[in-house]
Design a protein around this motif. Structure first.
Motif, mmCIF file in Angstrom:
data_model
loop_
_atom_site.group_PDB
_atom_site.id
_atom_site.type_symbol
_atom_site.label_atom_id
_atom_site.label_comp_id
_atom_site.label_asym_id
_atom_site.label_seq_id
_atom_site.Cartn_x
_atom_site.Cartn_y
_atom_site.Cartn_z
ATOM 1 N N TYR A 2 0.831 -1.208 0.000
ATOM 2 C CA TYR A 2 0.000 0.000 0.000
ATOM 3 C C TYR A 2 0.862 1.253 0.000
ATOM 4 C CZ TYR A 2 -3.014 3.744 1.473
ATOM 5 O OH TYR A 2 -3.673 4.940 1.536
ATOM 6 N N LEU A 3 1.864 1.282 0.866
ATOM 7 C CA LEU A 3 2.711 2.470 0.955
ATOM 8 C C LEU A 3 3.448 2.743 -0.343
ATOM 9 C CD1 LEU A 3 4.178 1.915 4.531
ATOM 10 C CD2 LEU A 3 2.417 3.552 3.830
ATOM 11 N N VAL A 4 3.960 1.707 -0.963
ATOM 12 C CA VAL A 4 4.716 1.882 -2.202
ATOM 13 C C VAL A 4 3.802 2.320 -3.337
ATOM 14 C CG1 VAL A 4 6.123 0.707 -3.930
ATOM 15 C CG2 VAL A 4 6.529 0.293 -1.508
ATOM 16 N N LEU A 5 2.701 1.623 -3.524
ATOM 17 C CA LEU A 5 1.814 1.940 -4.636
ATOM 18 C C LEU A 5 1.119 3.286 -4.459
ATOM 19 C CD1 LEU A 5 0.294 -1.577 -5.342
ATOM 20 C CD2 LEU A 5 2.046 -0.377 -6.648
ATOM 21 N N SER A 6 0.708 3.601 -3.229
ATOM 22 C CA SER A 6 0.014 4.870 -3.016
ATOM 23 C C SER A 6 0.962 6.061 -3.092
ATOM 24 C CB SER A 6 -0.732 4.861 -1.684
ATOM 25 O OG SER A 6 0.183 4.797 -0.607
ATOM 26 N N SER A 7 2.265 5.819 -2.988
ATOM 27 C CA SER A 7 3.231 6.920 -3.084
ATOM 28 C C SER A 7 3.533 7.297 -4.531
ATOM 29 C CB SER A 7 4.540 6.538 -2.393
ATOM 30 O OG SER A 7 5.258 5.601 -3.178
ATOM 31 N N GLY A 8 3.037 6.507 -5.480
ATOM 32 C CA GLY A 8 3.296 6.797 -6.881
ATOM 33 C C GLY A 8 4.579 6.175 -7.397
ATOM 34 N N ALA A 9 5.124 5.209 -6.679
ATOM 35 C CA ALA A 9 6.406 4.601 -7.061
ATOM 36 C C ALA A 9 6.282 3.580 -8.182
ATOM 37 C CB ALA A 9 7.061 3.955 -5.842
ATOM 38 N N LEU A 10 5.070 3.129 -8.486
ATOM 39 C CA LEU A 10 4.915 2.097 -9.505
ATOM 40 C C LEU A 10 5.525 2.488 -10.854
ATOM 41 C CD1 LEU A 10 3.798 -0.702 -10.251
ATOM 42 C CD2 LEU A 10 1.692 0.460 -10.924
ATOM 43 N N PRO A 11 5.250 3.684 -11.392
ATOM 44 C CA PRO A 11 5.858 4.036 -12.681
ATOM 45 C C PRO A 11 7.391 4.030 -12.643
ATOM 46 C CG PRO A 11 4.077 5.553 -12.163
ATOM 47 C CD PRO A 11 4.317 4.704 -10.944
ATOM 48 N N VAL A 12 7.958 4.403 -11.514
ATOM 49 C CA VAL A 12 9.419 4.403 -11.385
ATOM 50 C C VAL A 12 9.955 2.983 -11.465
ATOM 51 C CG1 VAL A 12 11.358 4.977 -9.859
ATOM 52 C CG2 VAL A 12 9.403 6.537 -10.034
ATOM 53 N N LEU A 13 9.311 2.052 -10.761
ATOM 54 C CA LEU A 13 9.737 0.655 -10.800
ATOM 55 C C LEU A 13 9.556 0.057 -12.196
ATOM 56 C CD1 LEU A 13 8.465 -0.813 -7.428
ATOM 57 C CD2 LEU A 13 10.824 -0.677 -8.218
ATOM 58 N N LEU A 14 8.440 0.370 -12.828
ATOM 59 C CA LEU A 14 8.202 -0.156 -14.172
ATOM 60 C C LEU A 14 9.240 0.380 -15.151
ATOM 61 C CD1 LEU A 14 4.308 0.042 -14.222
ATOM 62 C CD2 LEU A 14 5.703 -2.033 -14.174
ATOM 63 N N ASN A 15 9.584 1.656 -15.031
ATOM 64 C CA ASN A 15 10.628 2.220 -15.896
ATOM 65 C C ASN A 15 11.977 1.577 -15.606
ATOM 66 O OD1 ASN A 15 8.876 3.924 -17.251
ATOM 67 N ND2 ASN A 15 9.227 5.626 -15.850
ATOM 68 N N ALA A 16 12.256 1.298 -14.337
ATOM 69 C CA ALA A 16 13.535 0.672 -13.966
ATOM 70 C C ALA A 16 13.655 -0.725 -14.568
ATOM 71 C CB ALA A 16 13.675 0.607 -12.447
ATOM 72 N N MET A 17 12.528 -1.400 -14.743
ATOM 73 C CA MET A 17 12.564 -2.732 -15.338
ATOM 74 C C MET A 17 12.986 -2.688 -16.804
ATOM 75 S SD MET A 17 9.346 -4.604 -13.503
ATOM 76 C CE MET A 17 9.377 -5.938 -14.664
ATOM 77 N N GLU A 18 12.926 -1.514 -17.420
ATOM 78 C CA GLU A 18 13.327 -1.361 -18.816
ATOM 79 C C GLU A 18 14.755 -0.833 -18.941
ATOM 80 O OE1 GLU A 18 10.326 0.304 -21.457
ATOM 81 O OE2 GLU A 18 8.889 0.150 -19.813
ATOM 82 N N SER A 19 15.479 -0.800 -17.850
ATOM 83 C CA SER A 19 16.855 -0.307 -17.844
ATOM 84 C C SER A 19 17.758 -1.194 -18.696
ATOM 85 C CB SER A 19 17.384 -0.270 -16.408
ATOM 86 O OG SER A 19 18.759 0.015 -16.390
ATOM 87 N N HIS A 20 18.867 -0.616 -19.147
ATOM 88 C CA HIS A 20 19.864 -1.385 -19.890
ATOM 89 C C HIS A 20 20.867 -2.042 -18.944
ATOM 90 C CE1 HIS A 20 18.349 -0.054 -23.699
ATOM 91 N NE2 HIS A 20 18.380 1.199 -23.278
ATOM 92 N N HIS A 21 20.756 -1.764 -17.663
ATOM 93 C CA HIS A 21 21.656 -2.329 -16.655
ATOM 94 C C HIS A 21 20.979 -3.550 -16.032
ATOM 95 C CE1 HIS A 21 23.887 -2.748 -12.914
ATOM 96 N NE2 HIS A 21 24.872 -2.095 -13.523
ATOM 97 N N ALA A 22 21.579 -4.726 -16.195
ATOM 98 C CA ALA A 22 20.976 -5.982 -15.734
ATOM 99 C C ALA A 22 20.666 -5.974 -14.243
ATOM 100 C CB ALA A 22 21.888 -7.160 -16.074
ATOM 101 N N GLY A 23 21.529 -5.376 -13.440
ATOM 102 C CA GLY A 23 21.298 -5.330 -11.998
ATOM 103 C C GLY A 23 20.076 -4.510 -11.631
ATOM 104 N N VAL A 24 19.849 -3.427 -12.358
ATOM 105 C CA VAL A 24 18.675 -2.585 -12.113
ATOM 106 C C VAL A 24 17.408 -3.344 -12.496
ATOM 107 C CG1 VAL A 24 17.491 -0.457 -12.806
ATOM 108 C CG2 VAL A 24 19.956 -0.428 -12.389
ATOM 109 N N VAL A 25 17.448 -4.034 -13.629
ATOM 110 C CA VAL A 25 16.291 -4.819 -14.073
ATOM 111 C C VAL A 25 15.962 -5.897 -13.043
ATOM 112 C CG1 VAL A 25 15.432 -6.433 -15.833
ATOM 113 C CG2 VAL A 25 16.703 -4.375 -16.521
ATOM 114 N N GLU A 26 16.988 -6.583 -12.559
ATOM 115 C CA GLU A 26 16.766 -7.649 -11.581
ATOM 116 C C GLU A 26 16.158 -7.099 -10.293
ATOM 117 O OE1 GLU A 26 19.138 -10.987 -8.943
ATOM 118 O OE2 GLU A 26 20.150 -10.112 -10.677
#
Length: 124
Positions: free
Chosen positions: A12-36
């Motif tokens: 709840y805290l993470v999703l209600s803070s608006g962090a979801l778009p940041v995490l989704l964008n991080a999953m598209e990173s070119h850095h394997a560690g960030v994606v993981e």
């Protein structure tokens, strides 16, 4: 606002803070560690959310798991990193509770990719 979350999981805290778009964008990173790291975080958050909250995330348009991002998650099933594959699979499985979401995932190629991943796993 994201509703009906299990507050004990922190989802709840993470999703209600608006962090979801940041995490989704991080999953598209070119850095394997960030994606993981982003994929593992999404797995924990998404699996801790209620069915209603997952549905809301799936229908949040550009800030949620839209068609492009679902397609990206499907693509992560081919990652050479087992942790990324497991996390993507867990999030996608959580997306399959609703028939409309199952159809969207099928149109993104999820069925074909899952069959291919299972075949490749059993026939290296």
């Amino acid at each position: 606002a994201v509703t009906q979350l299990h507050s004990t999981t922190g989802a709840y805290l993470v999703l209600s803070s608006g962090a979801l778009p940041v995490l989704l964008n991080a999953m598209e990173s070119h850095h394997a560690g960030v994606v993981e790291a982003a994929a593992r975080s999404m797995k924990v958050i998404f699996m801790g959310a209620s069915d209603e909250a997952r549905a809301e995330v799936l229908t949040a348009g550009e800030t949620g798991l839209n068609t492009r991002r679902l397609g990206f998650l499907v693509g992560l099933l081919r990652s050479p990193q087992p942790e990324v594959v497991e996390s993507a699979a867990a999030v996608l499985a959580g997306c399959c509770a609703d028939p409309a979401h199952q159809e969207a995932l099928h149109h993104q190629g999820l069925t074909r990719v899952v069959v291919q991943v299972l075949f490749e796993t059993n026939h290296p």
